[in-house]
Design a protein around this motif. Sequence first.
Motif, PDB file in Angstrom:
ATOM      1  N   ALA A  65      73.768 -87.231 -24.267  1.00 35.83           N
ATOM      2  CA  ALA A  65      72.350 -87.865 -23.855  1.00 35.83           C
ATOM      3  C   ALA A  65      71.403 -86.638 -23.658  1.00 35.83           C
ATOM      4  CB  ALA A  65      72.443 -88.730 -22.835  1.00 35.83           C
ATOM      5  N   SER A  66      71.621 -85.599 -22.990  1.00 37.44           N
ATOM      6  CA  SER A  66      70.593 -84.609 -22.701  1.00 37.44           C
ATOM      7  C   SER A  66      70.452 -83.389 -23.816  1.00 37.44           C
ATOM      8  CB  SER A  66      70.965 -83.712 -21.245  1.00 37.44           C
ATOM      9  OG  SER A  66      72.482 -82.945 -21.785  1.00 37.44           O
ATOM     10  N   GLU A  67      71.129 -83.522 -24.993  1.00 43.06           N
ATOM     11  CA  GLU A  67      70.907 -82.795 -26.248  1.00 43.06           C
ATOM     12  C   GLU A  67      69.680 -83.073 -26.888  1.00 43.06           C
ATOM     13  OE1 GLU A  67      74.206 -82.930 -28.819  1.00 43.06           O
ATOM     14  OE2 GLU A  67      75.706 -82.012 -27.415  1.00 43.06           O
ATOM     15  N   PRO A  68      68.980 -81.971 -27.515  1.00 42.59           N
ATOM     16  CA  PRO A  68      67.817 -82.720 -28.233  1.00 42.59           C
ATOM     17  C   PRO A  68      68.202 -83.533 -29.416  1.00 42.59           C
ATOM     18  CG  PRO A  68      68.086 -80.189 -28.049  1.00 42.59           C
ATOM     19  CD  PRO A  68      69.184 -80.826 -27.371  1.00 42.59           C
ATOM     20  N   PRO A  69      67.151 -84.460 -29.578  1.00 40.56           N
ATOM     21  CA  PRO A  69      67.515 -85.305 -30.793  1.00 40.56           C
ATOM     22  C   PRO A  69      67.929 -84.784 -32.226  1.00 40.56           C
ATOM     23  CG  PRO A  69      65.540 -86.100 -29.510  1.00 40.56           C
ATOM     24  CD  PRO A  69      65.804 -84.643 -29.025  1.00 40.56           C
ATOM     25  N   SER A  70      67.361 -83.655 -32.224  1.00 43.63           N
ATOM     26  CA  SER A  70      67.610 -83.240 -33.697  1.00 43.63           C
ATOM     27  C   SER A  70      68.849 -82.656 -33.854  1.00 43.63           C
ATOM     28  CB  SER A  70      66.650 -81.949 -34.045  1.00 43.63           C
ATOM     29  OG  SER A  70      66.904 -80.773 -32.899  1.00 43.63           O
ATOM     30  N   SER A  71      69.513 -82.289 -32.558  1.00 40.45           N
ATOM     31  CA  SER A  71      70.951 -81.942 -32.775  1.00 40.45           C
ATOM     32  C   SER A  71      72.054 -82.991 -32.974  1.00 40.45           C
ATOM     33  CB  SER A  71      71.313 -80.838 -31.512  1.00 40.45           C
ATOM     34  OG  SER A  71      71.315 -81.571 -30.541  1.00 40.45           O
ATOM     35  N   SER A  72      71.671 -84.170 -32.622  1.00 40.34           N
ATOM     36  CA  SER A  72      72.460 -85.109 -32.585  1.00 40.34           C
ATOM     37  C   SER A  72      72.272 -86.274 -33.734  1.00 40.34           C
ATOM     38  CB  SER A  72      72.317 -86.003 -31.273  1.00 40.34           C
ATOM     39  OG  SER A  72      71.314 -86.695 -31.149  1.00 40.34           O
ATOM     40  N   LYS A  73      71.259 -85.709 -34.738  1.00 37.38           N
ATOM     41  CA  LYS A  73      71.077 -86.994 -35.790  1.00 37.38           C
ATOM     42  C   LYS A  73      72.117 -86.656 -36.613  1.00 37.38           C
ATOM     43  CE  LYS A  73      66.130 -87.747 -36.054  1.00 37.38           C
ATOM     44  NZ  LYS A  73      64.951 -87.282 -36.748  1.00 37.38           N
ATOM     45  N   GLN A  74      72.664 -87.585 -37.302  1.00 39.28           N
ATOM     46  CA  GLN A  74      73.441 -87.415 -38.403  1.00 39.28           C
ATOM     47  C   GLN A  74      73.245 -88.664 -39.499  1.00 39.28           C
ATOM     48  OE1 GLN A  74      77.695 -87.434 -37.530  1.00 39.28           O
ATOM     49  NE2 GLN A  74      77.551 -85.674 -36.157  1.00 39.28           N
ATOM     50  N   THR A  75      73.632 -88.159 -40.774  1.00 34.39           N
ATOM     51  CA  THR A  75      73.040 -89.162 -41.689  1.00 34.39           C
ATOM     52  C   THR A  75      74.464 -89.913 -42.180  1.00 34.39           C
ATOM     53  OG1 THR A  75      74.061 -87.626 -43.505  1.00 34.39           O
ATOM     54  CG2 THR A  75      71.757 -87.230 -42.968  1.00 34.39           C
ATOM     55  N   GLN A  76      74.178 -91.092 -42.895  1.00 36.63           N
ATOM     56  CA  GLN A  76      75.181 -91.655 -43.134  1.00 36.63           C
ATOM     57  C   GLN A  76      76.302 -91.230 -43.810  1.00 36.63           C
ATOM     58  OE1 GLN A  76      73.625 -95.408 -44.863  1.00 36.63           O
ATOM     59  NE2 GLN A  76      72.693 -96.107 -42.875  1.00 36.63           N
ATOM     60  N   ASP A  77      76.056 -90.181 -44.597  1.00 39.41           N
ATOM     61  CA  ASP A  77      77.254 -89.556 -45.493  1.00 39.41           C
ATOM     62  C   ASP A  77      78.025 -88.671 -44.589  1.00 39.41           C
ATOM     63  OD1 ASP A  77      75.953 -90.695 -47.587  1.00 39.41           O
ATOM     64  OD2 ASP A  77      74.967 -88.844 -48.217  1.00 39.41           O
TER      65      ASP A  77
END
Length: 88
Positions: A65-77
């Motif tokens: 939860a404390s990681e930046p949002p960009s590092s935890s984004k994943q695509t559906q693929d």
Amino acid sequence: MSHSDEQLQSVLETLEECRKVLNACNSRESAELLSIVILDVRMKLKGIDSADLKALCDEMLRSAASEPPSSSKQTQDQPRRPLLRVVK
């Protein structure tokens, strides 16, 4: 190693072989369910109780939860990485 630990180790080896077969047969859901059983047996062998596992999961969730949002984004693929990795 006690007799019961030896029995659990034997069961663990059998379960791991079964999981390999399930993965080879593309039975992913069944293999994942068996992974949970394998984790439970390993925890018993190592003397780890469910409270310890819960504490680990809670800490991992706090860290994620404390990681930046960009590092935890994943695509559906992309498949989602598991929060826990089973190790021997």
